[in-house]
Design an enzyme around this catalytic site. Structure first.
Site, PDB file in Angstrom:
ATOM      1  N   GLU A   1       0.818  -1.206   0.000  1.00  0.00           N
ATOM      2  CA  GLU A   1       0.000   0.000   0.000  1.00  0.00           C
ATOM      3  C   GLU A   1       0.855   1.260   0.000  1.00  0.00           C
ATOM      4  O   GLU A   1       0.985   1.945  -0.988  1.00  0.00           O
ATOM      5  CB  GLU A   1      -0.920  -0.042   1.218  1.00  0.00           C
ATOM      6  CG  GLU A   1      -2.188   0.749   1.022  1.00  0.00           C
ATOM      7  CD  GLU A   1      -3.240   0.399   2.063  1.00  0.00           C
ATOM      8  OE1 GLU A   1      -2.940  -0.380   2.980  1.00  0.00           O
ATOM      9  OE2 GLU A   1      -4.350   0.915   1.940  1.00  0.00           O
TER      10      GLU A   1
ATOM     11  N   GLU B   1      -7.194  19.153  39.477  1.00  0.00           N
ATOM     12  CA  GLU B   1      -8.205  20.176  39.715  1.00  0.00           C
ATOM     13  C   GLU B   1      -7.609  21.528  40.034  1.00  0.00           C
ATOM     14  O   GLU B   1      -8.163  22.547  39.645  1.00  0.00           O
ATOM     15  CB  GLU B   1      -9.148  19.718  40.841  1.00  0.00           C
ATOM     16  CG  GLU B   1     -10.069  18.625  40.345  1.00  0.00           C
ATOM     17  CD  GLU B   1     -11.157  18.253  41.310  1.00  0.00           C
ATOM     18  OE1 GLU B   1     -11.001  18.516  42.509  1.00  0.00           O
ATOM     19  OE2 GLU B   1     -12.153  17.671  40.844  1.00  0.00           O
TER      20      GLU B   1
END
Lengths: 533, 94
Positions: free
Chosen positions: A90, A333
């Site tokens: 390919e 956080e």
């Protein structure tokens, strides 16, 4: 059945050993030899590697990392001194050299060292191709054989079958010829990977009925879209005559490393569990836990925002630093500045700890990376810093950034990794409601953690107070009371149990009158009497 | 006299290879008698490097580069010789 089995066993024993000797037949030690691929995590789910000397079909849809798998199979071999041949139907070798360079594979260099050889069967656009009469793929076979002999290769990758099927337009012929190639490869003693396209994630293994000729060993790569998030998984569909882990496992494709499989359920949860205790950083908490946390255990601290989860993580790490132990904090956080300021407010000097080499803080936003990549990067942080204590503040932030399935896999992967290193891990989890409540995080990971500590707000006569309890402490007795605690400049202070209130954990408080308390305690006393009697 | 250069790649002396060689010899002697025909036969089992350089997959493969345009034909070249000549973009004898 038993009789038959016994007779087979006897036959095997007669063949294999002299009388009196004991034969152990383990499922993993089948007669089929394995070739460890070297693809991280893959050999774990393949129970050792690909069946040696055979051709394994690797099937997947467009973009499922088939080419990366094929190239990595060779690259990992080269790193272990085995040469490889890449047959490309390919992409051109030029494209492959460039595309694979990003994974840290210098194919050009390997080609110069005669450790990697291309067999270029990619489409040529400069010449018109006509078919007149019957043909075979004898030239391709001759080229593969030549390349294998020239490099002394033990591995061959062919990528991908679909391309040659569409080009030659005679499926039956291509199938027969590929079978001939597979047989020839086997005779050369080479282990091969051949990739093929699938039109959909579930359904037939591959297009053009290729499984008819390479049916023995099939690996499927998937690239799923779940809740708008990409999730890659690998599944070993079959290894004929030998064992492998069942089900699909997440993997990720990382620059500089290639495919990394996360072998979750294959991770053996047989970590040595130590009875050695370490301090939580709070002597009252240690007492509630029956003498501290276990050294290789995972502690989940759950609570609403502001109840003191980050404080618990901070004192957990500070206590380590006092003993010369290294701590690693993953913060999802709060920013670094905020964390350092918080710590100072509780009398902990993060900066000093950091300059002493006893602390490392990693802040990032989980939304940016996928869970698989997050796990891999956290694992490498842990592996390079080698801390004795790991804290994550908070898991809920990660949960928001992923699907439930990925999240659970992430937690299992990370937990078993931490436990293997013989470290203690403290995870925090944020509950969505201020009073009572549980988070989804808890529902999904509570069985994985060894200890669970709940921090809750308690509304008491028009005043907000804080309460905590040790819900679970695997392998030890613990204090089961819900105790009040306060937070000041010196950290957390745990006090007396709440006596005249119930329903704290659910957030539905009921204040009990003294007579009610008396009645309840009498009731339980009766129960105990009956149990004893 | 115009020159035609043909390269035929075969994998051993198989039935297909023999058939392709016979067909090419025949058209060189008859349909292409007015040209100077050069036929090179390459056995890829003996010279795999040649197949590598030319990036040959199938055998037999016939390559024509002179005269241009370049053409590549796979198969044993059986059947109608005019089909082969058309595929090679060569006019037969006038």
């Amino acid at each position: 059945m038993n009789c038959w089995r016994r007779s087979i066993c006897r036959q095997i024993r007669n063949v294999l050993c002299s009388p009196g000797e004991v034969v152990y037949l383990k499922p993993d030690h089948s007669m089929i030899e394995r070739l460890p691929t070297g693809i991280p995590g893959f050999d774990h789910i393949a129970n050792g590697g690909l069946p040696r000397g055979r051709t394994t079909l690797v099937a997947g849809t467009a973009g499922s990392a088939k080419t990366v798998f094929a190239a990595q199979f060779l690259a990992a071999g080269i790193e272990h001194g085995e040469a490889g041949v890449f047959v490309t139907f390919e992409e051109s070798p030029t494209d492959l050299r460039r595309n694979m360079y990003g994974f840290g594979w210098d194919i050009t260099e390997w080609e110069a060292q005669n450790r990697w050889a291309f067999v270029d069967a990619s489409p040529q656009h400069d010449e018109e191709l006509t078919v007149i009469g019957a043909y075979d793929l004898g030239a391709l076979l001759a080229r593969i054989e030549h390349a294998v002999k020239r490099t002394g290769a033990t591995r061959v990758s062919m990528d991908s079958l679909g391309a040659i099927f569409t080009r030659l337009n005679d499926s039956r012929l291509v199938r027969n010829e590929m079978l001939r190639i597979a047989v020839r490869i086997k005779a050369l003693g080479v282990t091969a990977v051949i990739t093929a396209e699938r039109s959909q994630e579930y359904g037939e293994i591959a297009r053009y009925g290729v499984e008819e000729f390479v049916a023995d060993d099939v690996v499927i790569l998937r690239n799923l879209l779940e809740e708008e998030k990409r999730r890659r998984t690998v599944e070993i569909l079959k290894f004929r005559g030998t064992t492998h882990q069942k089900g699909s496992f997440p993997f990720t494709v990382i620059p500089g490393r290639g495919i990394v499989v996360i072998p979750l359920s294959a991770i053996e949860l047989k970590q040595r569990s130590s009875s050695l205790r370490i301090t939580s950083g709070n002597s009252e908490m240690d007492r509630m836990c029956g003498g501290g946390f276990f050294r290789d255990s995972i502690i989940l601290v759950s609570g609403a925002t502001g109840t003191g989860k980050t404080l618990m993580a901070t004192s957990f790490m500070a206590a380590g630093a006092v003993r010369g132990e290294r701590s690693l904090l993953f913060a999802f956080e709060e920013s670094r500045d905020q964390l350092f300021r918080n710590a100072t407010g509780w009398g902990v000097d993060f900066e000093q700890m950091e300059s002493d080499g006893l602390l490392r803080v990693v802040c990032n936003y989980p939304e940016v990376t996928g869970m698989e990549d997050q796990l891999i990067s956290m694992q490498s942080e842990i592996a390079s810093f080698r801390p004795q204590r790991v804290a994550i503040d908070s898991l809920s932030a990660l949960e928001r950034a992923s699907t439930i399935k990925s999240f659970r896999e992430f937690v299992i992967g990370l937990t078993s990794f931490i436990k293997h290193q013989e470290m203690a891990g403290l995870y925090t989890s944020t509950t969505p409601t201020l009073l009572g409540g549980t988070s989804i995080t808890e529902a999904h990971i509570s069985t994985i953690t060894d200890s669970i500590i709940l921090l809750r707000y308690v509304e008491l006569f028009g005043e907000m107070r804080r309460g905590l309890t040790v819900l679970k402490m695997r392998g030890s007795s613990h204090d089961k009371e819900i105790r009040e605690f306060t937070i000041d400049g010196a950290g957390m202070h745990i006090g007396r149990p709440f006596r005249n209130i119930s329903g704290i954990l659910s957030g539905q408080f009921t204040h009990l009158t003294p007579s009610e308390i008396e009645r309840l305690s009498t009731m339980f006393r009766d129960d105990e009497h009956e149990a004893a009697g | 006299m115009e020159k035609i250069v043909l390269h035929l790649f075969i994998a051993g002396r198989t039935v297909r290879a023999e058939r392709a060689i016979a067909t090419l010899r025949r058209i060189c002697e008859h349909e292409l008698a007015n040209y100077e025909c050069e036929l090179n036969i390459v056995d890829v089992l003996a010279e795999p490097q040649q197949a590598e350089v030319r990036r040959i997959l199938a055998t037999p493969t016939l390559i024509k580069e002179v005269p241009p345009p370049a053409r590549r034909i796979i198969g044993d070249l059986g059947g109608d010789p005019h089909e082969l000549l058309a595929a090679l973009n060569l006019p037969p004898n006038p």
